[in-house]
Write a protein that holds these residues in place. Sequence first.
Motif, PDB file in Angstrom:
ATOM      1  N   ARG A 118       0.826  -1.215   0.000  1.00 48.16           N
ATOM      2  CA  ARG A 118       0.000   0.000   0.000  1.00 48.16           C
ATOM      3  C   ARG A 118       0.855   1.258   0.000  1.00 48.16           C
ATOM      4  NH1 ARG A 118      -3.806  -0.406   5.038  1.00 48.16           N
ATOM      5  NH2 ARG A 118      -1.943  -1.410   5.868  1.00 48.16           N
ATOM      6  N   VAL A 119       2.109   1.149   0.437  1.00 47.45           N
ATOM      7  CA  VAL A 119       2.960   2.333   0.472  1.00 47.45           C
ATOM      8  C   VAL A 119       3.128   2.929  -0.927  1.00 47.45           C
ATOM      9  CG1 VAL A 119       5.207   1.187   0.190  1.00 47.45           C
ATOM     10  CG2 VAL A 119       5.043   3.274   1.547  1.00 47.45           C
ATOM     11  N   LEU A 120       3.046   2.089  -1.962  1.00 47.66           N
ATOM     12  CA  LEU A 120       3.153   2.602  -3.333  1.00 47.66           C
ATOM     13  C   LEU A 120       1.954   3.480  -3.667  1.00 47.66           C
ATOM     14  CD1 LEU A 120       4.366  -0.683  -5.063  1.00 47.66           C
ATOM     15  CD2 LEU A 120       5.754   1.231  -4.195  1.00 47.66           C
ATOM     16  N   LYS A 121       0.767   3.058  -3.237  1.00 47.33           N
ATOM     17  CA  LYS A 121      -0.431   3.857  -3.454  1.00 47.33           C
ATOM     18  C   LYS A 121      -0.372   5.145  -2.636  1.00 47.33           C
ATOM     19  CE  LYS A 121      -5.466   3.662  -3.096  1.00 47.33           C
ATOM     20  NZ  LYS A 121      -6.636   2.795  -2.808  1.00 47.33           N
ATOM     21  N   ILE A 122       0.127   5.034  -1.402  1.00 49.17           N
ATOM     22  CA  ILE A 122       0.246   6.225  -0.547  1.00 49.17           C
ATOM     23  C   ILE A 122       1.188   7.235  -1.186  1.00 49.17           C
ATOM     24  CG2 ILE A 122       1.166   7.029   1.673  1.00 49.17           C
ATOM     25  CD1 ILE A 122       0.061   4.355   2.862  1.00 49.17           C
ATOM     26  N   ARG A 123       2.278   6.755  -1.774  1.00 51.29           N
ATOM     27  CA  ARG A 123       3.229   7.654  -2.430  1.00 51.29           C
ATOM     28  C   ARG A 123       2.571   8.393  -3.604  1.00 51.29           C
ATOM     29  NH1 ARG A 123       8.503   4.592  -3.512  1.00 51.29           N
ATOM     30  NH2 ARG A 123       7.435   3.801  -5.355  1.00 51.29           N
ATOM     31  N   ASP A 124       1.665   7.688  -4.299  1.00 54.69           N
ATOM     32  CA  ASP A 124       0.956   8.324  -5.411  1.00 54.69           C
ATOM     33  C   ASP A 124      -0.157   9.249  -4.926  1.00 54.69           C
ATOM     34  OD1 ASP A 124       2.506   7.007  -7.271  1.00 54.69           O
ATOM     35  OD2 ASP A 124       1.087   5.369  -7.557  1.00 54.69           O
ATOM     36  N   ALA A 125      -0.755   8.923  -3.787  1.00 52.84           N
ATOM     37  CA  ALA A 125      -1.949   9.643  -3.339  1.00 52.84           C
ATOM     38  C   ALA A 125      -1.637  10.878  -2.505  1.00 52.84           C
ATOM     39  CB  ALA A 125      -2.857   8.708  -2.531  1.00 52.84           C
ATOM     40  N   CYS A 126      -0.488  10.911  -1.844  1.00 50.36           N
ATOM     41  CA  CYS A 126      -0.246  11.931  -0.822  1.00 50.36           C
ATOM     42  C   CYS A 126       0.955  12.814  -1.149  1.00 50.36           C
ATOM     43  CB  CYS A 126      -0.002  11.264   0.540  1.00 50.36           C
ATOM     44  SG  CYS A 126      -1.379  10.279   1.114  1.00 50.36           S
ATOM     45  N   ASP A 127       0.739  14.107  -1.077  1.00 49.45           N
ATOM     46  CA  ASP A 127       1.871  15.031  -1.105  1.00 49.45           C
ATOM     47  C   ASP A 127       2.619  14.999   0.216  1.00 49.45           C
ATOM     48  OD1 ASP A 127       1.765  16.611  -3.701  1.00 49.45           O
ATOM     49  OD2 ASP A 127      -0.318  16.765  -3.031  1.00 49.45           O
ATOM     50  N   LEU A 128       1.916  14.637   1.285  1.00 49.02           N
ATOM     51  CA  LEU A 128       2.551  14.642   2.607  1.00 49.02           C
ATOM     52  C   LEU A 128       1.816  13.676   3.534  1.00 49.02           C
ATOM     53  CD1 LEU A 128       4.609  15.954   4.608  1.00 49.02           C
ATOM     54  CD2 LEU A 128       2.820  17.631   5.138  1.00 49.02           C
ATOM     55  N   MET A 129       2.581  12.850   4.236  1.00 52.34           N
ATOM     56  CA  MET A 129       2.058  11.985   5.284  1.00 52.34           C
ATOM     57  C   MET A 129       2.464  12.559   6.638  1.00 52.34           C
ATOM     58  SD  MET A 129       0.504   9.242   6.457  1.00 52.34           S
ATOM     59  CE  MET A 129       0.259   8.154   5.048  1.00 52.34           C
ATOM     60  N   LEU A 130       1.486  12.737   7.530  1.00 50.03           N
ATOM     61  CA  LEU A 130       1.751  13.187   8.891  1.00 50.03           C
ATOM     62  C   LEU A 130       1.605  11.990   9.828  1.00 50.03           C
ATOM     63  CD1 LEU A 130      -0.365  16.478   8.929  1.00 50.03           C
ATOM     64  CD2 LEU A 130       2.072  16.241   8.441  1.00 50.03           C
ATOM     65  N   THR A 131       2.666  11.636  10.527  1.00 48.84           N
ATOM     66  CA  THR A 131       2.606  10.466  11.405  1.00 48.84           C
ATOM     67  C   THR A 131       2.616  10.874  12.872  1.00 48.84           C
ATOM     68  OG1 THR A 131       4.985  10.036  11.675  1.00 48.84           O
ATOM     69  CG2 THR A 131       3.936   9.198   9.671  1.00 48.84           C
ATOM     70  N   LEU A 132       1.967  10.044  13.674  1.00 48.62           N
ATOM     71  CA  LEU A 132       1.889  10.280  15.112  1.00 48.62           C
ATOM     72  C   LEU A 132       3.058   9.648  15.859  1.00 48.62           C
ATOM     73  CD1 LEU A 132      -1.914   9.507  15.696  1.00 48.62           C
ATOM     74  CD2 LEU A 132      -0.841  11.636  14.949  1.00 48.62           C
ATOM     75  N   PHE A 133       3.701   8.664  15.210  1.00 48.08           N
ATOM     76  CA  PHE A 133       4.729   7.885  15.899  1.00 48.08           C
ATOM     77  C   PHE A 133       6.023   7.874  15.084  1.00 48.08           C
ATOM     78  CE2 PHE A 133       0.595   5.748  16.887  1.00 48.08           C
ATOM     79  CZ  PHE A 133       0.479   6.255  18.175  1.00 48.08           C
ATOM     80  N   PRO A 134       7.168   7.892  15.767  1.00 48.57           N
ATOM     81  CA  PRO A 134       8.443   7.987  15.036  1.00 48.57           C
ATOM     82  C   PRO A 134       8.756   6.755  14.194  1.00 48.57           C
ATOM     83  CG  PRO A 134       8.808   7.776  17.420  1.00 48.57           C
ATOM     84  CD  PRO A 134       7.361   8.017  17.234  1.00 48.57           C
ATOM     85  N   PHE A 135       8.371   5.541  14.619  1.00 48.40           N
ATOM     86  CA  PHE A 135       8.692   4.367  13.824  1.00 48.40           C
ATOM     87  C   PHE A 135       7.964   4.392  12.477  1.00 48.40           C
ATOM     88  CE2 PHE A 135       4.990   2.926  16.294  1.00 48.40           C
ATOM     89  CZ  PHE A 135       4.213   2.270  15.334  1.00 48.40           C
ATOM     90  N   GLU A 136       6.814   5.083  12.408  1.00 52.67           N
ATOM     91  CA  GLU A 136       6.101   5.216  11.140  1.00 52.67           C
ATOM     92  C   GLU A 136       6.867   6.124  10.173  1.00 52.67           C
ATOM     93  OE1 GLU A 136       1.488   4.908  12.699  1.00 52.67           O
ATOM     94  OE2 GLU A 136       2.554   6.820  12.880  1.00 52.67           O
ATOM     95  N   ALA A 137       7.371   7.246  10.686  1.00 53.15           N
ATOM     96  CA  ALA A 137       8.119   8.178   9.830  1.00 53.15           C
ATOM     97  C   ALA A 137       9.350   7.501   9.243  1.00 53.15           C
ATOM     98  CB  ALA A 137       8.513   9.414  10.631  1.00 53.15           C
ATOM     99  N   LYS A 138       9.999   6.668  10.029  1.00 56.75           N
ATOM    100  CA  LYS A 138      11.172   5.944   9.537  1.00 56.75           C
ATOM    101  C   LYS A 138      10.786   5.039   8.369  1.00 56.75           C
ATOM    102  CE  LYS A 138      14.740   2.673  10.980  1.00 56.75           C
ATOM    103  NZ  LYS A 138      15.096   1.627  11.944  1.00 56.75           N
ATOM    104  N   PHE A 139       9.657   4.371   8.483  1.00 55.47           N
ATOM    105  CA  PHE A 139       9.193   3.479   7.409  1.00 55.47           C
ATOM    106  C   PHE A 139       8.958   4.269   6.122  1.00 55.47           C
ATOM    107  CE2 PHE A 139       5.729   1.671   4.942  1.00 55.47           C
ATOM    108  CZ  PHE A 139       6.135   0.352   4.763  1.00 55.47           C
ATOM    109  N   TYR A 140       8.295   5.430   6.223  1.00 55.01           N
ATOM    110  CA  TYR A 140       8.007   6.213   5.020  1.00 55.01           C
ATOM    111  C   TYR A 140       9.276   6.798   4.411  1.00 55.01           C
ATOM    112  CZ  TYR A 140       3.059   5.648   5.764  1.00 55.01           C
ATOM    113  OH  TYR A 140       1.811   5.092   5.900  1.00 55.01           O
ATOM    114  N   ASP A 141      10.195   7.223   5.250  1.00 50.87           N
ATOM    115  CA  ASP A 141      11.488   7.696   4.725  1.00 50.87           C
ATOM    116  C   ASP A 141      12.156   6.619   3.882  1.00 50.87           C
ATOM    117  OD1 ASP A 141      11.840  10.361   5.431  1.00 50.87           O
ATOM    118  OD2 ASP A 141      12.525   9.870   7.453  1.00 50.87           O
ATOM    119  N   GLU A 142      12.104   5.391   4.369  1.00 48.92           N
ATOM    120  CA  GLU A 142      12.742   4.289   3.657  1.00 48.92           C
ATOM    121  C   GLU A 142      12.062   3.988   2.322  1.00 48.92           C
ATOM    122  OE1 GLU A 142      12.497   1.238   6.580  1.00 48.92           O
ATOM    123  OE2 GLU A 142      14.265   1.939   7.703  1.00 48.92           O
ATOM    124  N   HIS A 143      10.788   4.439   2.182  1.00 47.85           N
ATOM    125  CA  HIS A 143      10.037   4.167   0.951  1.00 47.85           C
ATOM    126  C   HIS A 143       9.783   5.447   0.139  1.00 47.85           C
ATOM    127  CE1 HIS A 143       9.312   0.425   3.180  1.00 47.85           C
ATOM    128  NE2 HIS A 143       9.100  -0.117   1.996  1.00 47.85           N
TER     129      HIS A 143
END
Length: 377
Positions: free
Chosen positions: A130-155
């Motif tokens: 789903r991260v591929l769809k999120i990359r296409d759908a979102c100009d910006l992802m706002l995360t509540l938790f730091p481990f989530e931001a790390k995942f998106y950075d990696e993708h």
Amino acid sequence: MARPLTVALVAGEASGDILGSGLMQALRSQHPDVEFVGIGGPRMEAQGLKPYFPMERLAVMGLVEVLGRLPELLARRKRLLKTFLDLRPDVFIGIDAPDFNLDLALRLRRNGIKTVHYVSPSVWAWRQKRVLKIRDACDLMLTLFPFEAKFYDEHQVSVRFVGHPLADTIPLAPDRVAARDALNLPQEGSIVALMPGSRGGEVGRLGELFIAAADRLRSMRPGIRFVVPCANPERRAQLEQMLVGRDLPLTLLDGRSHEALAACNAVLIASGTATLEALLYKRPMVVAYSVAPLTFRILKRMVRSPYVALPNLLAQRLLVPELLQDAATPEAMAQLLSPLLDNGDVQTEGFDAIHRTLRCDASNEAASAVLELVRAS
């Protein structure tokens, strides 16, 4: 005369309504000439949201359970898409509800509207593609938790970790004495909070199990008391029916879940945002959850994360016990809860560090990120 900054938001349930109202207040503070449209609950409406239909029409739980509501959800999303395309807001912010919001965001972004998603779906745990769809759908992802931001950075997804608003509002050192006074509970003795969820389906699956666990715990600890915060009048009526014929020292509360957490010594709690609240109140907990059997079988095959409860995900280790599906028996709940009433500090010693990590002035951080995105266009 230029029109005000127009922000479209869609929240699908009560937790999103809380996040959305905080974000709206911060946006207005940083950019007073702003107008809000979309879908939200009473808190977002109090901040000036002009709703197109009730938020409750989007609230649905589980993979199998959504099927009966699918035609309505698809029709509502189609109408909402047309409305937003006609209006052309400066930015669209989907708040949680990813299955509804990400498709909407994808189509809006393809039509030149800036899109933000606030609250990451559990893409790091299951359905990672789903991260591929999120990359296409979102100009910006706002995360509540730091481990989530790390995942998106990696993708390679544009992301901002903003912290969690609950960490900003819940005190670092909660006052148990004041909370017990406020709830007219005795200062002496152990109190366990029972929190079987806010949705009817959750309470239907967990309520009687939690009450049976309370019965067993009382036989082990005769002086114990219980409090149950009820999310709304419907959940209270549901629980009252389950308590008929039982003689438990139990107090039902209308809302007031934070006071219940501050007042108690330990919590039996459904997996979800409430487990984060219990962590922030530094209360030891046992986490339980149950869904439709078919939903559980599907999820068991798909979920990659070894943990379900937020405290464990944040600590990246088994910090609090998880009782899922058939393991969520009254006997297991009581056996795990009892020692926490004497030695809860063993579990909670790492809670304060997590609280401080999440304390980032989240609503203002999120508002700043949204406005930076709008101004960059």
